[in-house]
Scaffold this motif. Structure first.
Motif, PDB file in Angstrom:
ATOM      1  N   PRO A 116       0.923  -1.125   0.143  1.00  0.00           N
ATOM      2  CA  PRO A 116       0.111  -0.134  -0.069  1.00  0.00           C
ATOM      3  C   PRO A 116       0.848   1.026   0.068  1.00  0.00           C
ATOM      4  O   PRO A 116       2.024   1.293   0.658  1.00  0.00           O
ATOM      5  CB  PRO A 116      -1.007   0.073   1.058  1.00  0.00           C
ATOM      6  CG  PRO A 116      -0.773  -1.540   1.723  1.00  0.00           C
ATOM      7  CD  PRO A 116       0.468  -2.246   1.174  1.00  0.00           C
ATOM      8  N   ALA A 117       0.436   2.308  -0.732  1.00  0.00           N
ATOM      9  CA  ALA A 117       1.180   3.546  -0.828  1.00  0.00           C
ATOM     10  C   ALA A 117       1.490   4.185   0.381  1.00  0.00           C
ATOM     11  O   ALA A 117       2.555   4.739   0.516  1.00  0.00           O
ATOM     12  CB  ALA A 117       0.385   4.607  -1.694  1.00  0.00           C
ATOM     13  N   ALA A 118       0.691   4.200   1.599  1.00  0.00           N
ATOM     14  CA  ALA A 118       1.034   4.591   3.021  1.00  0.00           C
ATOM     15  C   ALA A 118       2.064   3.913   3.275  1.00  0.00           C
ATOM     16  O   ALA A 118       3.077   4.499   4.077  1.00  0.00           O
ATOM     17  CB  ALA A 118      -0.220   4.904   3.710  1.00  0.00           C
ATOM     18  N   ILE A 119       2.260   2.725   3.214  1.00  0.00           N
ATOM     19  CA  ILE A 119       3.408   1.781   3.763  1.00  0.00           C
ATOM     20  C   ILE A 119       4.550   2.077   3.188  1.00  0.00           C
ATOM     21  O   ILE A 119       5.523   2.136   3.756  1.00  0.00           O
ATOM     22  CB  ILE A 119       2.728   0.356   3.999  1.00  0.00           C
ATOM     23  CG1 ILE A 119       1.631  -0.115   4.579  1.00  0.00           C
ATOM     24  CG2 ILE A 119       4.273  -0.642   4.395  1.00  0.00           C
ATOM     25  CD1 ILE A 119       1.502   0.076   6.261  1.00  0.00           C
ATOM     26  N   GLN A 120       4.548   2.162   1.914  1.00  0.00           N
ATOM     27  CA  GLN A 120       5.681   2.316   1.031  1.00  0.00           C
ATOM     28  C   GLN A 120       6.351   3.709   1.510  1.00  0.00           C
ATOM     29  O   GLN A 120       7.424   3.769   1.507  1.00  0.00           O
ATOM     30  CB  GLN A 120       5.450   2.493  -0.422  1.00  0.00           C
ATOM     31  CG  GLN A 120       6.726   2.461  -1.231  1.00  0.00           C
ATOM     32  CD  GLN A 120       7.894   1.368  -1.142  1.00  0.00           C
ATOM     33  OE1 GLN A 120       7.336   0.200  -1.046  1.00  0.00           O
ATOM     34  NE2 GLN A 120       8.828   1.646  -0.658  1.00  0.00           N
TER      35      GLN A 120
END
Length: 139
Positions: A116-120
């Motif tokens: 997911p973008a937030a995790i990346q």
């Protein structure tokens, strides 16, 4: 009246759904699968081969032998493959080598979902800002 009509429409939709993609090619009882072919050979030098095939489409084969790494060390190496049909009906085929470098599969390997973008973004931030060592006071 509206409730009865809604229930009737839902039942009709459920009955008319196309679920043919969920059906496995093999339609027998998986607890009673017959072995169509089975071979096994173990040699005195430690080498071996085996192969089998079942009526539900599962098959595997492997060859292995002992390899001298150095004067005091030996390793077992193996190479082989296996095939089966996934619960979704997709044929899966894996070829592999296992030796002193580990297990190395190739073929229809599962792929993980994307990060997911937030995790990346969090990972990128952590990598760009490494933790500074704490200064410990000595008493």
């Amino acid at each position: 009246m509206f409730f009865k009509l809604t229930v009737a429409v839902c039942l009709l939709a459920t009955v008319s759904c196309d679920v043919s993609h969920l059906r496995k090619p093999y339609q027998g009882d998986d607890s009673q699968v017959q072995i169509l072919r089975q071979e096994s050979d173990i040699n005195p030098d430690g080498s071996y081969t085996y192969a089998y095939e079942t009526e539900n489409g599962i098959s595997a084969q492997e060859q292995g032998h002992i390899v001298q790494i150095n004067k005091d060390q030996v390793a077992k190496t193996a190479q082989g493959s296996f095939q089966y049909t996934s619960p979704e009906g997709q044929p899966i085929s894996i070829q592999y080598v296992a030796d002193e470098n580990g297990y190395q599969p190739q073929g229809d390997l599962p792929t993980p979902p994307p990060v997911p973008a937030a995790i990346q973004r969090a990972i990128d931030y952590i990598l760009a800002h490494p933790q500074q060592p704490e200064h410990v006071r000595k008493f």
